[in-house]
Design an enzyme around this catalytic site. Structure first.
Site, short mmCIF file in Angstrom:
data_model
loop_
_atom_site.label_atom_id
_atom_site.label_comp_id
_atom_site.label_asym_id
_atom_site.label_seq_id
_atom_site.Cartn_x
_atom_site.Cartn_y
_atom_site.Cartn_z
N CYS A 141 0.87 -1.37 0.01
CA CYS A 141 0.13 0.14 -0.04
C CYS A 141 0.94 1.19 0.07
CB CYS A 141 -1.04 -0.03 1.22
SG CYS A 141 -0.21 -0.17 2.85
N ARG A 177 -1.99 -1.14 5.68
CA ARG A 177 -3.51 -1.35 5.12
C ARG A 177 -3.22 -2.74 4.15
NH1 ARG A 177 -4.84 3.70 1.27
NH2 ARG A 177 -2.63 3.92 1.56
#
Lengths: 288, 143
Positions: free
Chosen positions: A246, A251
Site C-alpha cells: 500500500c 493497510r
C-alpha cells in the site's frame, strides 16, 4: 445475524474469533487480549477489560531506522503483556482491524504465530454494548525470550519485489483506485503522501483493502465472497507467490491476513516499503 | 509570523503541563467528551459539501457568522469512535466561536500534531489536518 466464523469456509478459521467468544472466555486465562488502534485516544477512553495496548508507532517501529523493533525490544514488549512463546494473542482494534492485522503481521516476523483477530474489531464490540473499562491491566514481566526477527517468510523487500514484478509475479495494490492509476498522487483533500510519482508497481492488481470486510459490521467477508473478490475478480492464483503493498505496509497487512489465512495463499508477503519507497526510488518502473 | 488564536494557545498551554503521555491523553479525551455536535437546521442528512475530506471519523463542519458578526463554528462527528476528531472539534469551537473570521487564518496546520503528537499515523494526521484546513477555508470566505 452474522454467519458463524467456522461456517464461512476459511482456509484457517482459527485465526478469527468472534466478539461473543472473546466475551465468554476473556476471564479464562486462555489468551491475552491486545488492542491496536490508529487513534491514540481510543484505548485510554475505554477498552475490553484486561486488554493491553500495543501502539503501532511507539511499540512496533524502531524510532531511528525505518524498520521494526529489535528482538530485545520485542521481548520486552511481550514480557510486559505477560506473554510466553506459546501464548495465544487475540488482537482487535479500530478501522476494521487494520492496525490489529498490522500488529499480527509484525508478531509473525518475530515467530509469534499463535495469534487471532477478533472479527469486527473494536467497533463491533462497542456497538454490541459489551463491557469496556478505562482500567489498564497490570504490567507484567514474563521474561519472554529474545528472538531475532525473521523477515524471510512474510516480508518483502524492494529489490526482491522488483525481480518479482519483472517476472510477472502477483502483486496486490490495496490503495484507492485513484492512487493506483496515478490519476492522483493522493486522495481528494490529501496532500502528497510523500511519493514523487503516482501509479503502481507494474503488473499489480488493485483491490482496496476495505473490500475484504463488510462495511456495516467490519467483519471479514465469507471465503466465497473473498474468492469472488480476489480470485474470480482479479484472476489471482492462491498457489503463486504474491506480494501485497500500500503506502507504508499497514493497510496491506490487512489484505495479507485475508489472503494468507482466510483464502489460504501459502506464499504471500507484505511489502512494507510500499509506495513511499517504490514511488521514490530512482530507476524503478511504474505503471499508471 | 502569525500567533495562535489566544484560546487555542491557552488550551495548548494547559496541555503542556501534562508531561506524562497518559495524562495528556486523558486531558485530550476530556476535551473530546465535552464536544457536542451541533447541526444547523435543515442540514440533516448532512450535505457532502460539508464533509471533511479524507477524515475517517466522518466529520462535517459548518462555519458561519453569529448575529454579532463573530464566527459560528459547528461540527458533527458521525463515527462514534472518532474521539480525536471530537477533541479537535472542541478545540476549534472553543478557540474560534464568536471570534473574528480572520482569526481562523492564524491556526497552523500543525495544530493536530501539536495536540496529539508526532506519532499520529499519516492517515489520522491528514484527516485531522483537513478539519483545520476546511475551517480556515470556510472562514476565509466570510472575511
Amino acid at each position: 445475524m452474522s454467519t458463524p466464523i467456522d461456517e464461512r469456509g476459511y482456509a484457517h478459521p482459527g485465526v478469527l474469533v468472534s466478539t461473543e467468544w472473546v466475551d465468554a472466555h476473556r476471564d479464562s486465562g486462555q489468551f491475552i487480549l491486545v488492542e491496536s488502534n490508529e487513534d491514540p485516544l481510543l484505548y485510554p477512553s475505554g477498552h475490553i477489560p484486561g486488554a493491553y495496548e500495543i501502539d503501532w508507532a511507539n511499540d512496533l517501529n524502531d524510532p531511528i531506522v525505518r524498520d521494526y523493533v529489535s528482538g530485545e525490544a520485542f521481548a520486552e514488549l511481550m514480557s510486559k503483556i505477560g506473554a510466553t512463546p506459546d501464548s495465544h494473542i487475540v488482537l482487535y482494534g479500530d478501522r476494521s482491524n487494520w492496525w490489529a492485522c498490522y500488529t499480527l503481521w509484525v508478531f509473525h516476523l518475530f515467530g509469534h504465530t499463535n495469534c487471532s483477530i477478533m472479527d469486527g474489531g473494536r467497533l463491533k464490540w462497542v456497538q454490541e454494548g459489551r463491557e469496556v473499562t478505562r482500567e489498564k491491566p497490570v504490567v507484567l514481566d514474563s521474561n519472554y525470550p529474545i528472538r531475532e526477527r525473521n523477515d524471510s517468510e512474510f516480508r518483502a523487500f524492494r529489490d526482491a519485489v522488483r525481480a518479482h514484478a519483472a517476472e510477472g509475479g502477483q502483486l496486490v495494490d490495496v490503495r484507492s483506485p485513484q492512487e493506483f492509476t496515478g490519476e492522483k498522487l493522493h486522495m481528494d483533500g490529501y496532500p502528497n503522501e510523500g511519493a514523487l510519482r503516482g501509479g503502481h508497481i507494474p503488473g499489480a492488481k488493485n483491490v482496496p483493502w476495505a473490500k475484504a470486510v463488510d462495511a456495516e459490521t467490519s467483519e471479514f467477508l465469507s471465503a466465497d465472497a473473498l474468492r469472488e473478490l480476489y480470485l474470480q475478480g482479479q484472476a489471482l492464483d492462491a498457489n503463486r507467490e504474491t506480494v501485497t503493498y500500500c503506502r507504508i505496509g499497514e493497510r496491506s497487512s490487512h489484505t495479507w491476513f485475508a489472503l494468507k489465512f482466510l483464502l489460504g495463499f501459502d506464499k504471500v508477503k507484505n511489502y512494507d516499503g510500499s509506495w513511499t519507497e517504490w514511488g521514490n526510488s530512482v530507476g524503478f518502473p511504474i505503471e499508471k | 509570523m502569525s500567533t495562535l488564536p489566544p484560546k487555542i494557545a491557552e488550551i495548548l498551554d494547559d496541555l503542556s503541563f501534562f508531561t506524562e503521555r497518559d495524562e495528556r491523553i486523558q486531558a485530550l479525551i476530556s476535551l473530546g467528551q465535552k464536544f457536542v455536535a451541533h447541526v444547523p437546521d435543515g442540514e440533516d442528512p448532512y450535505p457532502e459539501s460539508r464533509k471533511v475530506p479524507g477524515c475517517e471519523s466522518e466529520v462535517y463542519a459548518w462555519v458561519g457568522l453569529t448575529e454579532s458578526g463573530g464566527l459560528d463554528v459547528k461540527f458533527a462527528v458521525r463515527n462514534p469512535q472518532g474521539i480525536s476528531a471530537m477533541a479537535l472539534a472542541e478545540v476549534l469551537i472553543q478557540g474560534l466561536q464568536g471570534e473574528k473570521p480572520t482569526l481562523a487564518q492564524d491556526i497552523p496546520e500543525s495544530l493536530a500534531i501539536d495536540l496529539f503528537g508526532e506519532s499520529l499515523s499519516m492517515g489520522k494526521s491528514l484527516g485531522l489536518t483537513n478539519m483545520i484546513r476546511l475551517v480556515r477555508a470556510e472562514a476565509a470566505k466570510l472575511t
